[in-house]
Design an enzyme around this catalytic site. Structure first.
Site, PDB file in Angstrom:
ATOM      1  N   GLY A   1     -90.930 -75.617 -18.046  1.00 10.58           N
ATOM      2  CA  GLY A   1     -91.098 -77.237 -18.532  1.00 10.58           C
ATOM      3  C   GLY A   1     -89.936 -78.024 -17.928  1.00 10.58           C
TER       4      GLY A   1
ATOM      5  N   ALA B   1     -89.451 -80.013 -15.898  1.00 12.16           N
ATOM      6  CA  ALA B   1     -89.426 -81.811 -15.699  1.00 12.16           C
ATOM      7  C   ALA B   1     -89.590 -82.349 -16.863  1.00 12.16           C
ATOM      8  CB  ALA B   1     -90.677 -82.055 -14.636  1.00 12.16           C
TER       9      ALA B   1
ATOM     10  N   ARG C   1     -94.612 -81.830 -30.316  1.00 13.77           N
ATOM     11  CA  ARG C   1     -95.395 -82.543 -31.440  1.00 13.77           C
ATOM     12  C   ARG C   1     -95.247 -84.268 -31.397  1.00 13.77           C
ATOM     13  NH1 ARG C   1     -93.043 -81.849 -37.443  1.00 13.77           N
ATOM     14  NH2 ARG C   1     -91.030 -81.529 -36.941  1.00 13.77           N
TER      15      ARG C   1
ATOM     16  N   ARG D   1     -95.427 -78.556 -36.258  1.00 14.93           N
ATOM     17  CA  ARG D   1     -95.357 -77.766 -35.093  1.00 14.93           C
ATOM     18  C   ARG D   1     -96.636 -76.811 -35.032  1.00 14.93           C
ATOM     19  NH1 ARG D   1     -90.257 -77.789 -37.674  1.00 14.93           N
ATOM     20  NH2 ARG D   1     -88.598 -79.335 -36.623  1.00 14.93           N
TER      21      ARG D   1
ATOM     22  N   GLN E   1     -97.495 -66.568 -19.580  1.00  9.26           N
ATOM     23  CA  GLN E   1     -96.240 -66.302 -19.326  1.00  9.26           C
ATOM     24  C   GLN E   1     -95.583 -64.824 -19.755  1.00  9.26           C
ATOM     25  OE1 GLN E   1     -93.899 -70.012 -20.170  1.00  9.26           O
ATOM     26  NE2 GLN E   1     -95.196 -71.022 -18.906  1.00  9.26           N
TER      27      GLN E   1
ATOM     28  N   GLY F   1     -90.538 -73.387 -26.944  1.00 15.71           N
ATOM     29  CA  GLY F   1     -91.641 -74.319 -27.003  1.00 15.71           C
ATOM     30  C   GLY F   1     -92.318 -73.889 -28.322  1.00 15.71           C
ATOM     31  N   ASN F   2     -92.782 -74.955 -29.253  1.00 14.44           N
ATOM     32  CA  ASN F   2     -93.328 -74.826 -30.584  1.00 14.44           C
ATOM     33  C   ASN F   2     -94.599 -74.654 -30.538  1.00 14.44           C
ATOM     34  OD1 ASN F   2     -91.159 -75.185 -32.445  1.00 14.44           O
ATOM     35  ND2 ASN F   2     -91.127 -77.314 -31.711  1.00 14.44           N
TER      36      ASN F   2
ATOM     37  N   ASP G   1     -81.702 -75.604 -35.875  1.00 15.18           N
ATOM     38  CA  ASP G   1     -81.569 -75.507 -37.334  1.00 15.18           C
ATOM     39  C   ASP G   1     -80.125 -75.244 -37.891  1.00 15.18           C
ATOM     40  OD1 ASP G   1     -84.668 -76.037 -37.484  1.00 15.18           O
ATOM     41  OD2 ASP G   1     -84.477 -74.219 -36.665  1.00 15.18           O
TER      42      ASP G   1
ATOM     43  N   ARG H   1     -77.855 -77.980 -37.163  1.00 15.20           N
ATOM     44  CA  ARG H   1     -78.029 -79.119 -38.171  1.00 15.20           C
ATOM     45  C   ARG H   1     -77.561 -78.722 -39.545  1.00 15.20           C
ATOM     46  NH1 ARG H   1     -84.637 -79.780 -36.369  1.00 15.20           N
ATOM     47  NH2 ARG H   1     -83.853 -81.067 -34.479  1.00 15.20           N
TER      48      ARG H   1
ATOM     49  N   HIS I   1     -89.258 -71.595 -37.546  1.00 13.06           N
ATOM     50  CA  HIS I   1     -88.624 -73.097 -37.386  1.00 13.06           C
ATOM     51  C   HIS I   1     -89.711 -74.020 -37.841  1.00 13.06           C
ATOM     52  CE1 HIS I   1     -86.795 -76.341 -35.050  1.00 13.06           C
ATOM     53  NE2 HIS I   1     -87.858 -76.156 -34.252  1.00 13.06           N
TER      54      HIS I   1
HETATM   55  P1  NAD Z   1     -91.795 -82.511 -22.754  1.00  9.79           P
HETATM   56  O1  NAD Z   1     -93.057 -83.041 -22.980  1.00  9.79           O
HETATM   57  O2  NAD Z   1     -90.893 -83.558 -22.531  1.00  9.79           O
HETATM   58  O3  NAD Z   1     -91.631 -81.605 -21.565  1.00  9.79           O
HETATM   59  C1  NAD Z   1     -92.600 -80.211 -21.620  1.00  9.79           C
HETATM   60  C2  NAD Z   1     -92.666 -79.873 -20.425  1.00  9.79           C
HETATM   61  O4  NAD Z   1     -93.365 -78.767 -20.348  1.00  9.79           O
HETATM   62  C3  NAD Z   1     -93.701 -80.955 -19.384  1.00  9.79           C
HETATM   63  O5  NAD Z   1     -93.045 -81.302 -18.260  1.00  9.79           O
HETATM   64  C4  NAD Z   1     -94.850 -80.117 -19.386  1.00  9.79           C
HETATM   65  O6  NAD Z   1     -95.412 -80.466 -18.135  1.00  9.79           O
HETATM   66  C5  NAD Z   1     -94.180 -78.805 -19.344  1.00  9.79           C
HETATM   67  N1  NAD Z   1     -95.354 -77.532 -19.487  1.00  9.79           N
HETATM   68  C6  NAD Z   1     -96.337 -77.722 -20.136  1.00  9.79           C
HETATM   69  N2  NAD Z   1     -97.026 -76.403 -20.115  1.00  9.79           N
HETATM   70  C7  NAD Z   1     -96.549 -75.684 -19.211  1.00  9.79           C
HETATM   71  C8  NAD Z   1     -96.746 -74.390 -18.682  1.00  9.79           C
HETATM   72  N3  NAD Z   1     -97.924 -73.724 -18.947  1.00  9.79           N
HETATM   73  N4  NAD Z   1     -95.745 -73.837 -17.912  1.00  9.79           N
HETATM   74  C9  NAD Z   1     -94.699 -74.714 -17.386  1.00  9.79           C
HETATM   75  N5  NAD Z   1     -94.385 -75.994 -17.919  1.00  9.79           N
HETATM   76  C10 NAD Z   1     -95.193 -76.334 -18.775  1.00  9.79           C
HETATM   77  O7  NAD Z   1     -91.455 -81.696 -24.030  1.00  9.79           O
HETATM   78  P2  NAD Z   1     -89.793 -81.333 -24.565  1.00  9.79           P
HETATM   79  O8  NAD Z   1     -89.386 -82.415 -25.395  1.00  9.79           O
HETATM   80  O9  NAD Z   1     -89.097 -80.881 -23.388  1.00  9.79           O
HETATM   81  O10 NAD Z   1     -90.137 -80.203 -25.414  1.00  9.79           O
HETATM   82  C11 NAD Z   1     -90.862 -78.841 -25.097  1.00  9.79           C
HETATM   83  C12 NAD Z   1     -91.242 -77.835 -26.208  1.00  9.79           C
HETATM   84  O11 NAD Z   1     -89.886 -77.574 -26.931  1.00  9.79           O
HETATM   85  C13 NAD Z   1     -92.027 -78.608 -27.264  1.00  9.79           C
HETATM   86  O12 NAD Z   1     -92.875 -77.559 -27.634  1.00  9.79           O
HETATM   87  C14 NAD Z   1     -91.051 -78.901 -28.437  1.00  9.79           C
HETATM   88  O13 NAD Z   1     -91.813 -78.937 -29.661  1.00  9.79           O
HETATM   89  C15 NAD Z   1     -90.096 -77.768 -28.309  1.00  9.79           C
HETATM   90  N6  NAD Z   1     -88.938 -77.956 -28.978  1.00  9.79           N
HETATM   91  C16 NAD Z   1     -88.288 -76.874 -29.729  1.00  9.79           C
HETATM   92  C17 NAD Z   1     -87.203 -76.678 -30.647  1.00  9.79           C
HETATM   93  C18 NAD Z   1     -86.702 -75.671 -31.244  1.00  9.79           C
HETATM   94  O14 NAD Z   1     -85.678 -75.866 -31.748  1.00  9.79           O
HETATM   95  N7  NAD Z   1     -87.376 -74.633 -31.186  1.00  9.79           N
HETATM   96  C19 NAD Z   1     -86.537 -78.215 -30.480  1.00  9.79           C
HETATM   97  C20 NAD Z   1     -87.001 -79.122 -29.577  1.00  9.79           C
HETATM   98  C21 NAD Z   1     -88.149 -79.048 -29.044  1.00  9.79           C
HETATM   99  C1  LMR Z   2     -86.981 -79.929 -33.767  1.00 12.29           C
HETATM  100  O1  LMR Z   2     -86.792 -79.466 -34.611  1.00 12.29           O
HETATM  101  O2  LMR Z   2     -86.355 -81.051 -33.329  1.00 12.29           O
HETATM  102  C2  LMR Z   2     -88.107 -79.793 -32.694  1.00 12.29           C
HETATM  103  O3  LMR Z   2     -88.770 -78.386 -33.175  1.00 12.29           O
HETATM  104  C3  LMR Z   2     -89.074 -80.606 -32.382  1.00 12.29           C
HETATM  105  C4  LMR Z   2     -90.040 -80.994 -33.308  1.00 12.29           C
HETATM  106  O4  LMR Z   2     -91.043 -80.964 -33.231  1.00 12.29           O
HETATM  107  O5  LMR Z   2     -89.532 -81.131 -34.652  1.00 12.29           O
END
Ligand code: NAD
Ligand code: LMR
Length: 347
Positions: free
Chosen positions: A28, A30, A111, A117, A131, A149-150, A178, A181, A206
Site C-alpha cells: 500500500g 502509494a 473504510r 471495519r 500475501q 490493513g483493516n 488505540d 489514543r 481493533h
Molecule cells: P489508502 O487507500 O490511502 O491506501 C491504501 C493503498 O493500498 C492504496 O494505494 C491501494 O492501491 C493499496 N492496495 C490495495 N490493495 C493492495 C494490494 N493487494 N497490494 C498492495 N497494495 C494494495 O489507505 P490508508 O489510509 O493508507 O489505509 C490503509 C489500511 O490501513 C486501511 O485498511 C485502513 O483501514 C487501515 N488502517 C489501520 C489502522 C490500525 O490501527 N490498524 C489505522 C489506520 C488505517
Molecule cells: C483507525 O482506527 O483510525 C483506523 O483503523 C481507520 C478506521 O477505519 O477507523
C-alpha cells in the site's frame, strides 16, 4: 568520499564493516499511511540510526497507482537519506517480499464514513491470502509480519493461516494506535505527561468492541482508578472516546487516520525490537489467554523478550465490569472468524 575516510567527525566505513541493510517490505506504498511512514523508516526512526534499509514497495498493478508509487520513490530519493540504500517498486508480491525481514502489510481498502471495519472483510480478506502465501514462500527465515490493513486482527489471522514455514507468532496486528489514543486521553484527564502512563493494554479487536483497560494501567506507578477517581468518565467517556476515535477522524477529515497510524506502526515495530520490562499492546495469536478463543488474533499486553520475540503478559486482573467488556470483543472476533472461515481453510 571514499569508504573508510573520516569527514566532519563521521567515519565512512568500508562496505565489509557496515551493518548489512535490512530489507523492509511495505504494501500500500502509494497510499496515505505510507506517505507518512516511509520517510520515517528511511530516516532510521524504526530500526535505529545505525541500520541501513532497503525498501521493497508493493502496490496494485494499476498504471495510475504504479505511477504514483514511482513518484513516492522519487521523493524518497530526493530526501537523500544516508540510511536508505535502495527503493524497489513492484506490483508482484513475490518480488516485494523476497528476503524481507519485516513485512508491513498496510495495503488494503480503508473504510469510509458510516462503515465499520468489519465491512471491509469481503474486499480485503483475499489480499491477505495472496500475501500470506507469498511471504511464506519467499521472505527471510527470520521474517516478522505486521498487519495494519483493516480489519487488522482478522486479516492477520488470514495471512498467518497461509503460512507453513513461518510460525504464527511472527504475525502480529496493530492495536498500538488505540494504545496511544488511550494514553493521550488518560494523560489529558490526569494532567500528566503521556510517558508516565504504563501497563496500558488494549484487549481484543481493533474495533468499537475493544476494551482499553484503564483498570490495570498506572500513572506514576499508581493504579489509574486511584488517580482518576471519576468512575463514570473511565467506564463511559474514556472507553467510548478511544473506541470511536477512528470514526471521529474519518468524520473530521473525510479519510481515515494516516499520520497517527504511521506513528503507531513505528511504535509497534520499535517496541517489538526492544527487549525489556515495558508492557505494550499488540494483537497476537491467542492460546486461550483472557478467554479469547484459541487461534484468534486479539489485542493483549505483551513484553518483548528478544528483538522480534515477545511473551503475552497473563497476570492482568479483571473485575466483573472488565470481564463483561472482554466478552463483547471476544464474541466479535469469533464472529469475524466465522465470516472468513473459507479464507482460513484454503491452505
Ligand atoms: P489508502 O487507500 O490511502 O491506501 C491504501 C493503498 O493500498 C492504496 O494505494 C491501494 O492501491 C493499496 N492496495 C490495495 N490493495 C493492495 C494490494 N493487494 N497490494 C498492495 N497494495 C494494495 O489507505 P490508508 O489510509 O493508507 O489505509 C490503509 C489500511 O490501513 C486501511 O485498511 C485502513 O483501514 C487501515 N488502517 C489501520 C489502522 C490500525 O490501527 N490498524 C489505522 C489506520 C488505517
Ligand atoms: C483507525 O482506527 O483510525 C483506523 O483503523 C481507520 C478506521 O477505519 O477507523
Amino acid at each position: 568520499m571514499k569508504q573508510g575516510m573520516e569527514h566532519k567527525g563521521r567515519v565512512y566505513l568500508k562496505p565489509s564493516t557496515q551493518p548489512p541493510p535490512l530489507r523492509v517490505a511495505v504494501t500500500g506504498a502509494a497510499g496515505q499511511i505510507c506517505y507518512s511512514l516511509l520517510k520515517r523508516i528511511a530516516a532510521g526512526e524504526m530500526f535505529g540510526k545505525e541500520t541501513p534499509v532497503i525498501l521493497q514497495l508493493l502496490e496494485i498493478p494499476n498504471e495510475k497507482v504504479q505511477k504514483a508509487l514511482a513518484g513516492v520513490a522519487m521523493e524518497l530519493e530526493d530526501c537523500a537519506f544516508p540510511l536508505l540504500e535502495e527503493v524497489h517498486c513492484t506490483s508482484q508480491p513475490e518480488e516485494a517480499f523476497k528476503d524481507a525481514e519485516w513485512c508491513l502489510l498496510v495495503g488494503s481498502k480503508p473504510r469510509g464514513p458510516g462503515m465499520e471495519r468489519a465491512d471491509l472483510l469481503k474486499d480485503n480478506g483475499h489480499i491477505f491470502v495472496t500475501q500470506g502465501r507469498a511471504i511464506d514462500a519467499v521472505a527471510a527465515e527470520n521474517c516478522r509480519i505486521v498487519v495494519v490493513g483493516n480489519p487488522c486482527n482478522t486479516n492477520c489471522m488470514i495471512a498467518a493461516a497461509q503460512a507453513r514455514r513461518l510460525p504464527p507468532e511472527r504475525f502480529t496486528a496493530m492495536v498500538r494506535l488505540d494504545q496511544n489514543r488511550a494514553a493521550s486521553q488518560l494523560a489529558k484527564k490526569a494532567c500528566v505527561p503521556v510517558d508516565v502512563i504504563e501497563q496500558l493494554a488494549i484487549f481484543g479487536n481493533h474495533s468499537p468492541s475493544q476494551f482499553p483497560d484503564f483498570s490495570n494501567a498506572t500513572i506514576f506507578g499508581i493504579p489509574v482508578p486511584e488517580v482518576i477517581e471519576d468512575v463514570a468518565w473511565l467506564e463511559e467517556t474514556f472507553i467510548e472516546t478511544v473506541r470511536k476515535r477512528g470514526a471521529d477522524i474519518i468524520a473530521a477529515r473525510g479519510v481515515s487516520s494516516a499520520l497517527s497510524a504511521a506513528n503507531a506502526i513505528i511504535d509497534h515495530v520499535k517496541s517489538l525490537c526492544t527487549p525489556g520490562k515495558t508492557i505494550h499492546s499488540m494483537a497476537v495469536r491467542s492460546s486461550g489467554e483472557y478467554g479469547f478463543g484459541e487461534g484468534l488474533w486479539a489485542g493483549m499486553p505483551v513484553r518483548t523478550t528478544a528483538p522480534g520475540t515477545y511473551e503475552i503478559v497473563t497476570n492482568f486482573h479483571h473485575d466483573a465490569f472488565a470481564k463483561s467488556k472482554l466478552l463483547i470483543t471476544q464474541e466479535e472476533l469469533e464472529s469475524e472468524r466465522e465470516m472468513v472461515k473459507d479464507f482460513i481453510s484454503l491452505n
